[in-house]
Design a protein around this motif. Structure first.
Motif, PDB file in Angstrom:
ATOM      1  N   SER A 186      -2.950  12.224   1.853  1.00 25.76           N
ATOM      2  CA  SER A 186      -4.008  12.545   0.924  1.00 25.76           C
ATOM      3  C   SER A 186      -4.234  11.200  -0.060  1.00 25.76           C
ATOM      4  CB  SER A 186      -3.256  13.506  -0.032  1.00 25.76           C
ATOM      5  OG  SER A 186      -1.878  13.191  -0.766  1.00 25.76           O
ATOM      6  N   SER A 187      -3.416  10.109   0.006  1.00 28.84           N
ATOM      7  CA  SER A 187      -3.528   9.090  -0.972  1.00 28.84           C
ATOM      8  C   SER A 187      -3.129   7.555  -0.071  1.00 28.84           C
ATOM      9  CB  SER A 187      -2.859   9.308  -2.413  1.00 28.84           C
ATOM     10  OG  SER A 187      -2.941   8.277  -3.072  1.00 28.84           O
ATOM     11  N   ILE A 188      -3.837   6.921  -0.230  1.00 31.93           N
ATOM     12  CA  ILE A 188      -3.379   5.393   0.361  1.00 31.93           C
ATOM     13  C   ILE A 188      -4.100   4.600  -0.739  1.00 31.93           C
ATOM     14  CG2 ILE A 188      -4.123   3.607   2.253  1.00 31.93           C
ATOM     15  CD1 ILE A 188      -4.506   6.353   3.664  1.00 31.93           C
ATOM     16  N   LEU A 189      -3.134   3.959  -1.582  1.00 31.57           N
ATOM     17  CA  LEU A 189      -3.883   3.029  -2.620  1.00 31.57           C
ATOM     18  C   LEU A 189      -2.812   1.982  -2.849  1.00 31.57           C
ATOM     19  CD1 LEU A 189      -4.197   5.801  -5.396  1.00 31.57           C
ATOM     20  CD2 LEU A 189      -5.827   4.438  -4.209  1.00 31.57           C
ATOM     21  N   PHE A 190      -3.520   0.598  -3.107  1.00 36.40           N
ATOM     22  CA  PHE A 190      -2.802  -0.573  -3.356  1.00 36.40           C
ATOM     23  C   PHE A 190      -1.834  -0.205  -4.723  1.00 36.40           C
ATOM     24  CE2 PHE A 190      -6.445  -2.314  -0.890  1.00 36.40           C
ATOM     25  CZ  PHE A 190      -5.439  -2.833  -0.138  1.00 36.40           C
ATOM     26  N   SER A 191      -0.734  -0.706  -4.419  1.00 40.09           N
ATOM     27  CA  SER A 191       0.334  -0.711  -5.565  1.00 40.09           C
ATOM     28  C   SER A 191       0.542  -2.172  -5.989  1.00 40.09           C
ATOM     29  CB  SER A 191       1.777  -0.251  -4.796  1.00 40.09           C
ATOM     30  OG  SER A 191       2.828  -0.339  -5.653  1.00 40.09           O
ATOM     31  N   GLU A 192       1.082  -2.123  -7.173  1.00 37.84           N
ATOM     32  CA  GLU A 192       1.574  -3.369  -7.855  1.00 37.84           C
ATOM     33  C   GLU A 192       2.874  -3.827  -7.722  1.00 37.84           C
ATOM     34  OE1 GLU A 192      -0.892  -5.607  -8.647  1.00 37.84           O
ATOM     35  OE2 GLU A 192      -2.235  -3.849  -8.052  1.00 37.84           O
ATOM     36  N   LYS A 193       3.456  -3.016  -6.694  1.00 38.31           N
ATOM     37  CA  LYS A 193       4.853  -3.445  -6.140  1.00 38.31           C
ATOM     38  C   LYS A 193       5.044  -4.758  -5.758  1.00 38.31           C
ATOM     39  CE  LYS A 193       5.845   1.448  -5.426  1.00 38.31           C
ATOM     40  NZ  LYS A 193       6.264   2.449  -4.390  1.00 38.31           N
ATOM     41  N   ILE A 200       0.874  -1.309   0.216  1.00 36.29           N
ATOM     42  CA  ILE A 200      -0.025   0.089   0.114  1.00 36.29           C
ATOM     43  C   ILE A 200       1.000   1.248   0.051  1.00 36.29           C
ATOM     44  CG2 ILE A 200      -1.648   1.306   1.270  1.00 36.29           C
ATOM     45  CD1 ILE A 200      -2.451  -1.475   2.644  1.00 36.29           C
ATOM     46  N   GLU A 201       0.694   2.111  -1.065  1.00 39.16           N
ATOM     47  CA  GLU A 201       1.550   3.465  -0.962  1.00 39.16           C
ATOM     48  C   GLU A 201       1.016   4.393  -0.220  1.00 39.16           C
ATOM     49  OE1 GLU A 201       3.939   4.974  -4.632  1.00 39.16           O
ATOM     50  OE2 GLU A 201       1.757   5.706  -4.943  1.00 39.16           O
ATOM     51  N   ILE A 202       1.650   5.071   0.612  1.00 39.93           N
ATOM     52  CA  ILE A 202       0.857   6.226   1.125  1.00 39.93           C
ATOM     53  C   ILE A 202       1.658   7.402   0.866  1.00 39.93           C
ATOM     54  CG2 ILE A 202       0.474   6.988   3.736  1.00 39.93           C
ATOM     55  CD1 ILE A 202       1.073   4.151   4.825  1.00 39.93           C
ATOM     56  N   ILE A 203       0.600   8.389   0.654  1.00 37.85           N
ATOM     57  CA  ILE A 203       1.490   9.912   0.160  1.00 37.85           C
ATOM     58  C   ILE A 203       0.603  10.817   0.987  1.00 37.85           C
ATOM     59  CG2 ILE A 203       1.659  11.408  -1.676  1.00 37.85           C
ATOM     60  CD1 ILE A 203       1.343   9.047  -3.578  1.00 37.85           C
ATOM     61  N   GLY A 204       1.453  11.693   1.474  1.00 39.67           N
ATOM     62  CA  GLY A 204       1.035  12.793   2.438  1.00 39.67           C
ATOM     63  C   GLY A 204       1.897  14.071   2.599  1.00 39.67           C
ATOM     64  N   THR A 205       1.799  14.825   3.390  1.00 43.28           N
ATOM     65  CA  THR A 205       2.270  16.103   3.642  1.00 43.28           C
ATOM     66  C   THR A 205       2.764  15.979   5.104  1.00 43.28           C
ATOM     67  OG1 THR A 205       0.673  17.254   4.266  1.00 43.28           O
ATOM     68  CG2 THR A 205       1.372  17.333   1.803  1.00 43.28           C
ATOM     69  N   ASN A 206       3.323  17.037   5.674  1.00 44.96           N
ATOM     70  CA  ASN A 206       3.802  17.199   7.249  1.00 44.96           C
ATOM     71  C   ASN A 206       2.345  17.154   7.922  1.00 44.96           C
ATOM     72  OD1 ASN A 206       6.486  16.977   7.398  1.00 44.96           O
ATOM     73  ND2 ASN A 206       6.584  18.867   6.199  1.00 44.96           N
ATOM     74  N   GLU A 207       1.241  17.593   7.119  1.00 47.19           N
ATOM     75  CA  GLU A 207      -0.143  17.835   8.005  1.00 47.19           C
ATOM     76  C   GLU A 207      -1.160  16.647   7.744  1.00 47.19           C
ATOM     77  OE1 GLU A 207       1.022  20.511   5.351  1.00 47.19           O
ATOM     78  OE2 GLU A 207       2.108  21.287   7.411  1.00 47.19           O
ATOM     79  N   ALA A 208      -0.858  16.090   6.720  1.00 49.88           N
ATOM     80  CA  ALA A 208      -2.099  15.099   6.323  1.00 49.88           C
ATOM     81  C   ALA A 208      -1.871  14.075   5.182  1.00 49.88           C
ATOM     82  CB  ALA A 208      -3.559  15.638   5.922  1.00 49.88           C
ATOM     83  N   LEU A 215      -8.250   7.055  -0.696  1.00 46.22           N
ATOM     84  CA  LEU A 215      -8.028   6.840   0.726  1.00 46.22           C
ATOM     85  C   LEU A 215      -8.259   5.478   0.884  1.00 46.22           C
ATOM     86  CD1 LEU A 215      -8.569  10.251   2.144  1.00 46.22           C
ATOM     87  CD2 LEU A 215      -6.644   9.202   2.000  1.00 46.22           C
ATOM     88  N   SER A 216      -7.901   4.448   0.378  1.00 46.04           N
ATOM     89  CA  SER A 216      -8.689   2.981   0.605  1.00 46.04           C
ATOM     90  C   SER A 216      -8.436   2.419   1.976  1.00 46.04           C
ATOM     91  CB  SER A 216      -7.660   2.077  -0.197  1.00 46.04           C
ATOM     92  OG  SER A 216      -7.764   2.406  -1.695  1.00 46.04           O
ATOM     93  N   ILE A 217      -9.137   1.851   2.354  1.00 50.76           N
ATOM     94  CA  ILE A 217      -9.503   1.219   3.879  1.00 50.76           C
ATOM     95  C   ILE A 217      -9.920   2.137   4.740  1.00 50.76           C
ATOM     96  CG2 ILE A 217      -8.389  -0.011   5.659  1.00 50.76           C
ATOM     97  CD1 ILE A 217      -6.584  -1.311   3.413  1.00 50.76           C
ATOM     98  N   VAL A 218      -9.487   3.423   4.608  1.00 51.32           N
ATOM     99  CA  VAL A 218      -9.664   4.543   5.786  1.00 51.32           C
ATOM    100  C   VAL A 218     -11.126   5.112   5.374  1.00 51.32           C
ATOM    101  CG1 VAL A 218      -9.106   6.940   6.515  1.00 51.32           C
ATOM    102  CG2 VAL A 218      -7.230   5.193   6.118  1.00 51.32           C
ATOM    103  N   ILE A 219     -11.129   5.419   4.312  1.00 50.46           N
ATOM    104  CA  ILE A 219     -12.543   5.662   3.796  1.00 50.46           C
ATOM    105  C   ILE A 219     -12.870   4.358   3.005  1.00 50.46           C
ATOM    106  CG2 ILE A 219     -13.927   7.151   2.052  1.00 50.46           C
ATOM    107  CD1 ILE A 219     -12.280   8.621   4.032  1.00 50.46           C
ATOM    108  N   PRO A 220     -14.004   3.813   3.705  1.00 49.31           N
ATOM    109  CA  PRO A 220     -13.906   1.998   3.381  1.00 49.31           C
ATOM    110  C   PRO A 220     -14.957   1.976   2.324  1.00 49.31           C
ATOM    111  CG  PRO A 220     -15.438   2.806   5.402  1.00 49.31           C
ATOM    112  CD  PRO A 220     -14.679   3.958   4.863  1.00 49.31           C
ATOM    113  N   CYS A 221     -14.667   2.346   1.203  1.00 53.34           N
ATOM    114  CA  CYS A 221     -15.244   1.791   0.006  1.00 53.34           C
ATOM    115  C   CYS A 221     -15.283   0.229  -0.262  1.00 53.34           C
ATOM    116  CB  CYS A 221     -14.583   2.343  -1.487  1.00 53.34           C
ATOM    117  SG  CYS A 221     -12.916   2.138  -1.577  1.00 53.34           S
ATOM    118  N   HIS A 222     -14.461  -0.376   0.438  1.00 54.05           N
ATOM    119  CA  HIS A 222     -14.559  -1.850   0.217  1.00 54.05           C
ATOM    120  C   HIS A 222     -15.824  -2.561   1.076  1.00 54.05           C
ATOM    121  CE1 HIS A 222     -12.518  -1.129   4.180  1.00 54.05           C
ATOM    122  NE2 HIS A 222     -12.962  -2.288   4.617  1.00 54.05           N
ATOM    123  N   ARG A 223     -16.685  -1.496   1.643  1.00 55.12           N
ATOM    124  CA  ARG A 223     -17.791  -2.001   2.580  1.00 55.12           C
ATOM    125  C   ARG A 223     -18.937  -1.735   1.731  1.00 55.12           C
ATOM    126  NH1 ARG A 223     -15.890   1.112   7.956  1.00 55.12           N
ATOM    127  NH2 ARG A 223     -14.121  -0.281   8.431  1.00 55.12           N
TER     128      ARG A 223
END
Length: 162
Positions: free
Chosen positions: A26-33, A16-24, A121-129
């Motif tokens: 902005s992206s949590i997505l599954f990667s194909e790595k 899971i690739e997490i992208i953000g700033t010092n404040e928040a 924002l995968s899992i955190v915003i639970p679209c899987h539900r």
């Protein structure tokens, strides 16, 4: 321009690739790595470290909601849909129609599905539900097998927490 940081989390269902700033975040997505490339380091901003640690707790079954700061990047309608997704309780599901009704736009089922698919924002915003009205699993950007795994994980780690 605000500096963005990347961090990889190696979950039981892929990187899971997490992208953000010092404040928040902005992206949590599954990667194909195949394996993580951006490691937790001393200079990793605290918000990314907290996100990483909360994912550890989630995948161990010890965390049912996320408290690190994150930001939605989307249209007002998308943000409304994503806000409604957060209301689906851990280990439970709702349909696209349920979400459309909850935001006061019963006919917007397809638009809800589209907004759901643009969630970064995968899992955190639970679209899987979110499942079809017929109770069947429907599309998931991370793959249906991951959606099924996440739902099963939440159901099995929720026993005794009701």
């Amino acid at each position: 321009m605000t500096k963005k940081y990347k961090l990889d989390y190696e979950s039981p269902i892929g990187v899971i690739e997490i992208i953000g700033t010092n404040e928040a975040i902005s992206s949590i997505l599954f990667s194909e790595k195949d394996k993580k490339e951006n490691f937790l380091q001393a200079e990793t901003p605290p918000v990314l470290t907290e996100c990483y640690n909360q994912f550890d707790e989630y995948f161990k079954g010890d965390r049912h909601e996320f408290t690190f700061p994150y930001q939605f990047e989307g249209t007002d309608f998308q943000k409304t849909v994503w806000g409604a997704l957060i209301e689906i309780p851990y280990a439970e599901t709702g349909s696209y129609k349920d979400i459309a009704v909850s935001i006061g736009n019963e006919k917007a089922i397809r638009a809800v599905g589209s907004a759901n698919g643009k969630n970064k924002l995968s899992i955190v915003i639970p679209c899987h539900r979110v499942i079809g009205s017929n109770g069947k699993l429907t599309g998931y950007a991370g793959g249906l097998w991951r959606k099924e795994w996440l739902l099963q994980h939440e159901r099995s780690s929720n026993k005794g927490h009701k």
